[in-house]
Write a protein that holds these residues in place. Structure first.
Motif, PDB file in Angstrom:
ATOM      1  N   LYS A  29       0.833  -1.211   0.000  1.00  0.00           N
ATOM      2  CA  LYS A  29       0.000   0.000   0.000  1.00  0.00           C
ATOM      3  C   LYS A  29       0.870   1.264   0.000  1.00  0.00           C
ATOM      4  CE  LYS A  29      -4.014   1.859   2.348  1.00  0.00           C
ATOM      5  NZ  LYS A  29      -4.612   2.105   3.651  1.00  0.00           N
ATOM      6  N   ILE A  32       2.659   1.690  -3.425  1.00  0.00           N
ATOM      7  CA  ILE A  32       1.747   2.078  -4.521  1.00  0.00           C
ATOM      8  C   ILE A  32       1.404   3.568  -4.401  1.00  0.00           C
ATOM      9  CG2 ILE A  32      -0.541   1.696  -5.554  1.00  0.00           C
ATOM     10  CD1 ILE A  32       0.819  -0.828  -5.937  1.00  0.00           C
ATOM     11  N   ALA A  33       1.255   4.062  -3.172  1.00  0.00           N
ATOM     12  CA  ALA A  33       0.968   5.489  -2.987  1.00  0.00           C
ATOM     13  C   ALA A  33       2.103   6.324  -3.573  1.00  0.00           C
ATOM     14  CB  ALA A  33       0.770   5.796  -1.504  1.00  0.00           C
ATOM     15  N   GLU A  34       3.348   5.881  -3.349  1.00  0.00           N
ATOM     16  CA  GLU A  34       4.509   6.601  -3.901  1.00  0.00           C
ATOM     17  C   GLU A  34       4.515   6.549  -5.424  1.00  0.00           C
ATOM     18  OE1 GLU A  34       7.669   5.704  -0.228  1.00  0.00           O
ATOM     19  OE2 GLU A  34       7.858   4.621  -2.112  1.00  0.00           O
ATOM     20  N   GLY A  36       2.012   6.053  -7.432  1.00  0.00           N
ATOM     21  CA  GLY A  36       0.880   6.821  -7.948  1.00  0.00           C
ATOM     22  C   GLY A  36       1.179   8.311  -7.952  1.00  0.00           C
ATOM     23  N   ALA A  37       1.832   8.788  -6.889  1.00  0.00           N
ATOM     24  CA  ALA A  37       2.176  10.211  -6.804  1.00  0.00           C
ATOM     25  C   ALA A  37       3.175  10.585  -7.897  1.00  0.00           C
ATOM     26  CB  ALA A  37       2.745  10.532  -5.423  1.00  0.00           C
ATOM     27  N   THR A  40       1.342  10.551 -11.238  1.00  0.00           N
ATOM     28  CA  THR A  40       0.466  11.735 -11.277  1.00  0.00           C
ATOM     29  C   THR A  40       1.267  12.979 -11.667  1.00  0.00           C
ATOM     30  OG1 THR A  40      -0.964  10.790  -9.569  1.00  0.00           O
ATOM     31  CG2 THR A  40      -1.130  13.170  -9.920  1.00  0.00           C
ATOM     32  N   ASP A  63      -5.200  -1.114  -7.796  1.00  0.00           N
ATOM     33  CA  ASP A  63      -4.651  -0.241  -6.753  1.00  0.00           C
ATOM     34  C   ASP A  63      -3.944   0.966  -7.353  1.00  0.00           C
ATOM     35  OD1 ASP A  63      -5.637  -1.731  -4.674  1.00  0.00           O
ATOM     36  OD2 ASP A  63      -3.748  -2.774  -4.249  1.00  0.00           O
ATOM     37  N   ARG A  66      -6.120   3.868  -8.661  1.00  0.00           N
ATOM     38  CA  ARG A  66      -6.739   4.671  -7.605  1.00  0.00           C
ATOM     39  C   ARG A  66      -5.731   5.560  -6.882  1.00  0.00           C
ATOM     40  NH1 ARG A  66     -10.101   0.235  -4.524  1.00  0.00           N
ATOM     41  NH2 ARG A  66      -8.302  -0.983  -5.197  1.00  0.00           N
ATOM     42  N   ALA A  67      -4.455   5.406  -7.226  1.00  0.00           N
ATOM     43  CA  ALA A  67      -3.413   6.276  -6.665  1.00  0.00           C
ATOM     44  C   ALA A  67      -2.964   7.332  -7.676  1.00  0.00           C
ATOM     45  CB  ALA A  67      -2.217   5.429  -6.217  1.00  0.00           C
ATOM     46  N   ASP A  69      -4.064  10.568  -9.503  1.00  0.00           N
ATOM     47  CA  ASP A  69      -5.100  11.604  -9.383  1.00  0.00           C
ATOM     48  C   ASP A  69      -5.118  12.482 -10.635  1.00  0.00           C
ATOM     49  OD1 ASP A  69      -6.950  13.408  -8.534  1.00  0.00           O
ATOM     50  OD2 ASP A  69      -5.803  14.136  -6.801  1.00  0.00           O
TER      51      ASP A  69
END
Ligand code: IMP
Ligand code: MG
Length: 192
Positions: A29, A32-34, A36-37, A40, A63, A66-67, A69
């Motif tokens: 998790k 994936i946030a990293e 995705g950023a 983005t 996943d 959804r990260a 944006d």
């Protein structure tokens, strides 16, 4: 109790003692946030389409998107790699092609793992002839040791892993384990 019935009752699938956890659901998790950023930031103002390679990428795709944006679309392809025994030959058959044209678009191919790189190299060649504005590759895992196509660049990677056979988070062994919420190593494949 027979070995066969032990398999059914000894543990739940997620706590199977024959699996050792390499990356937990929390590790995944956070990473994936990293990713995705980063995607983005890199694709702001572009006409992004994520192209998931079925089936292995399905969990990562769900996943990762959804990260990100940004306004974007998704599509899927399914390919089968011809294997000569256990070694991929680099020949690829398209089982399911994209639903929409990619001409003029910024394509990000989403894969579960890059191993020898033969499948992805061929897939990128096929997509490369279709007039996309750009094509890059995001792979959840990168296993560089068995790489045959050394020149294949993995633009976005979740984790670089050792030369082990891993399962979970979309990756399978003979179709099993795709539903594990973590990445694991099968300790004894004969007992899987
Ligand atoms: P290659 O890069 O052409 O060798 O093929 C990559 C494909 O092989 C991946 O998309 C997976 O389907 C499969 N694969 C490679 N290594 C593993 C692994 O450790 N676990 C599960 N599948 C794997
Ligand atoms: Mg795959």
């Amino acid at each position: 109790m027979t070995a066969e019935s032990m398999k059914q009752t000894a543990a739940t699938e997620f706590t199977n003692p024959n699996l050792s956890v390499l990356y937990s659901a929390d590790d995944i998790k956070a990473r994936i946030a990293e990713l995705g950023a980063q995607i983005t930031a890199d694709y702001r103002g572009h006409d992004l389409v994520l192209v998931g390679v079925l089936k292995g990428s399905c969990v990562f795709m769900a996943d990762l998107m959804r990260a990100i944006d940004l306004p974007m679309t998704i599509d899927f392809m399914s390919v089968s790699s011809y294997k000569d025994g256990t070694v991929s030959t680099g020949d690829v058959e398209i089982l399911k092609d994209l639903s929409n044209p990619i001409r003029g678009k910024d394509v990000l191919v989403v894969e579960d793992i890059v191993d020898t790189g033969l499948t992805l190299t061929r897939l990128l060649e096929i997509l490369g002839s279709r007039g996309a504005r750009s094509i890059k590759l995001a792979s959840f895992l990168d296993k560089p040791e068995p790489r045959i196509k050394k020149e294949l660049n993995v633009d976005y990677k979740g984790f670089v892993i050792p030369n082990e056979f891993v399962v979970g988070y979309g990756l399978d062994a003979a179709g099993r384990y795709r539903n594990l919420p973590f990445i694991g190593i099968v300790k004894n494949p004969a007992e899987a």
